[in-house]
Design a protein around this motif. Sequence first.
Motif, PDB file in Angstrom:
ATOM      1  N   ARG A 223       0.682  -1.225   0.213  1.00 25.60           N
ATOM      2  CA  ARG A 223       0.040   0.183  -0.074  1.00 25.60           C
ATOM      3  C   ARG A 223       0.900   1.268   0.088  1.00 25.60           C
ATOM      4  NH1 ARG A 223      -5.709   0.518   3.270  1.00 25.60           N
ATOM      5  NH2 ARG A 223      -5.803   2.764   2.704  1.00 25.60           N
ATOM      6  N   SER A 229       0.998   8.266   0.802  1.00 29.49           N
ATOM      7  CA  SER A 229       0.298   7.656   1.920  1.00 29.49           C
ATOM      8  C   SER A 229      -0.169   8.713   2.819  1.00 29.49           C
ATOM      9  CB  SER A 229       1.238   6.626   2.661  1.00 29.49           C
ATOM     10  OG  SER A 229       2.280   7.582   3.174  1.00 29.49           O
ATOM     11  N   ASP A 230      -0.710   9.779   2.296  1.00 31.69           N
ATOM     12  CA  ASP A 230      -1.331  10.794   3.441  1.00 31.69           C
ATOM     13  C   ASP A 230      -2.638  10.552   3.607  1.00 31.69           C
ATOM     14  OD1 ASP A 230      -1.133  13.026   0.608  1.00 31.69           O
ATOM     15  OD2 ASP A 230      -2.194  11.354   0.825  1.00 31.69           O
ATOM     16  N   ASP A 231      -3.175   9.391   3.056  1.00 31.29           N
ATOM     17  CA  ASP A 231      -4.649   9.174   3.618  1.00 31.29           C
ATOM     18  C   ASP A 231      -4.733   8.685   5.060  1.00 31.29           C
ATOM     19  OD1 ASP A 231      -5.288   5.604   2.662  1.00 31.29           O
ATOM     20  OD2 ASP A 231      -3.274   6.848   2.529  1.00 31.29           O
ATOM     21  N   ALA A 232      -5.698   8.946   5.641  1.00 33.19           N
ATOM     22  CA  ALA A 232      -5.940   8.822   7.358  1.00 33.19           C
ATOM     23  C   ALA A 232      -6.009   7.276   7.397  1.00 33.19           C
ATOM     24  CB  ALA A 232      -7.137   9.545   7.725  1.00 33.19           C
ATOM     25  N   ASP A 233      -6.704   6.629   6.256  1.00 34.25           N
ATOM     26  CA  ASP A 233      -6.846   5.113   6.636  1.00 34.25           C
ATOM     27  C   ASP A 233      -5.717   4.447   6.838  1.00 34.25           C
ATOM     28  OD1 ASP A 233      -9.432   4.620   6.370  1.00 34.25           O
ATOM     29  OD2 ASP A 233      -9.366   3.588   4.382  1.00 34.25           O
ATOM     30  N   PHE A 234      -4.344   4.626   6.035  1.00 33.81           N
ATOM     31  CA  PHE A 234      -3.190   4.174   6.066  1.00 33.81           C
ATOM     32  C   PHE A 234      -2.520   4.424   7.368  1.00 33.81           C
ATOM     33  CE2 PHE A 234       1.403   4.252   5.504  1.00 33.81           C
ATOM     34  CZ  PHE A 234       1.561   2.750   4.953  1.00 33.81           C
ATOM     35  N   LYS A 235      -2.812   5.562   8.043  1.00 33.25           N
ATOM     36  CA  LYS A 235      -2.242   6.138   9.322  1.00 33.25           C
ATOM     37  C   LYS A 235      -2.755   5.031  10.214  1.00 33.25           C
ATOM     38  CE  LYS A 235      -0.348  10.242   7.829  1.00 33.25           C
ATOM     39  NZ  LYS A 235      -0.732  11.571   7.523  1.00 33.25           N
ATOM     40  N   THR A 269       4.806   7.732   7.479  1.00 32.59           N
ATOM     41  CA  THR A 269       3.836   8.926   7.611  1.00 32.59           C
ATOM     42  C   THR A 269       4.157  10.096   6.235  1.00 32.59           C
ATOM     43  OG1 THR A 269       5.124  10.086   9.326  1.00 32.59           O
ATOM     44  CG2 THR A 269       3.041   8.831   9.853  1.00 32.59           C
TER      45      THR A 269
END
Lengths: 338, 117
Positions: A223, A229-235, A269
């Motif tokens: 992913r 990867s700035d989407d909140a889901d990934f974090k 992040t």
Amino acid sequence: MAKLASQAPVPVFVAQGDDAPAETARLCLNSTLTIVETPRAAAILLVAGTIPASLIPNLHRLHDQLPHPRATVFWQAEPTDLLSEAVTVRNDDNLVSVLTDTRSSLLSGSHGTEADLLPDAPPNEWRGVGSHGQGGKGMMGGTPYGRPMAMTAADFRDGLELDAYTADFGPFLPMFPPGLVLTLTLQGDVIQKVSVVHLPFAGEGNAGAALLRLLGLPALAKRLLRGPSDDADFKRLIRLSGVRAAIPPGLGCAPNGSDVRERFERLTTDPGNPSKVHVDGVGLGDLLIGLEWHEAMLVLNSFDDESLRAICANTSSPELEEKNGDSMDHEGHAGHMS
Amino acid sequence: MTTLITIFLVLGLSVLFTAGLRTASGTDLADHITNPQQRPVLGGSDPKMHAWQRFHVRYYTMTLVFVAFEMEMMFMYPWAVVFVEEGPKALAEMGMFLTILSVGILYGWREGIFRWE
């Protein structure tokens, strides 16, 4: 049967060279390929980028470890003399279709398997000292399979004298940054000594994905490779996985105070903006000695390429200095014939 | 007689199955494995020494304590069942048993196994 087998994902082992194409890391996202972790599980050896002359013997050794039927594909690289028959892919070709076609023709028999490049002989004669070649020094005897037994050395933790195993690791080891060759002395899986044989290649680096894969989260690694990867889901997924707690606190501490945990957070992040670590005077010995294998791998993969190259350059490395001198050709030849 | 036939039938079938598996498992196993293929995977590097080595098993004192306490429990359950019938004899036996096991625990204590690190 061969037809059915050719529909399965192609098992590929990637040997990454210097200036490897940027897409190399993202090959694992392709569903028609399986990027395997060991040459024993691969059918095709993919050589991506230029392999320096000093590492060509290593490539040949790796080639011979693939099971039959096997083939080699050079991607944006010139085939070596011994592998001149191998498939070559230029910039504009479609790599994936070449890989699947090569695999199908291997299975159907139209593309013959590649023979061993190295001679079928043990590296040394399987004989030790003594009238029957039965022994060696003290209790450690002989040269089974042409390799001498490990000798005793004091463990730096408590001075206990047990067998110290010394070997070169890399440059195509999946858990190592590409190009890095280290001579490690181990007692069990604790690193006692380290010296650098070959520096890692300079490149874009995918330390975040490498760390996630090492920590057992390949889906999250993919992913991260897929894009920003700035989407909140990934974090949130990273947080929920609890992976932060799996990294020991204070591991691989650099002079500026950043440890693997901190660098991991930064890499996952904000992968586009890796933190520059202050590495003046820090060698690999300061970072790795005393660590267990899995911790050492996390430390090695937590740096960006530039910092890691600087750290390796700071490390005392008799082999590297020797190789840079006149003896380079001789070393390469000896390694190749063994 | 039927039992005997069944045994031989199962034996024959298992031999057939094993032979079939061995034949179907491909040519890789039957072929001579060359020296370059026997080399351990170190990512292209060549090992200079044999990988057979002795290293210290650091968790051995923990194993000792585990075995000591586990053996204790294994004997205590059946002992508790017969204790009422046997009386003081069983008590003496258990005392002897615990004495022997406690030597191991004392040794572990001396080695610093109960120190939190």
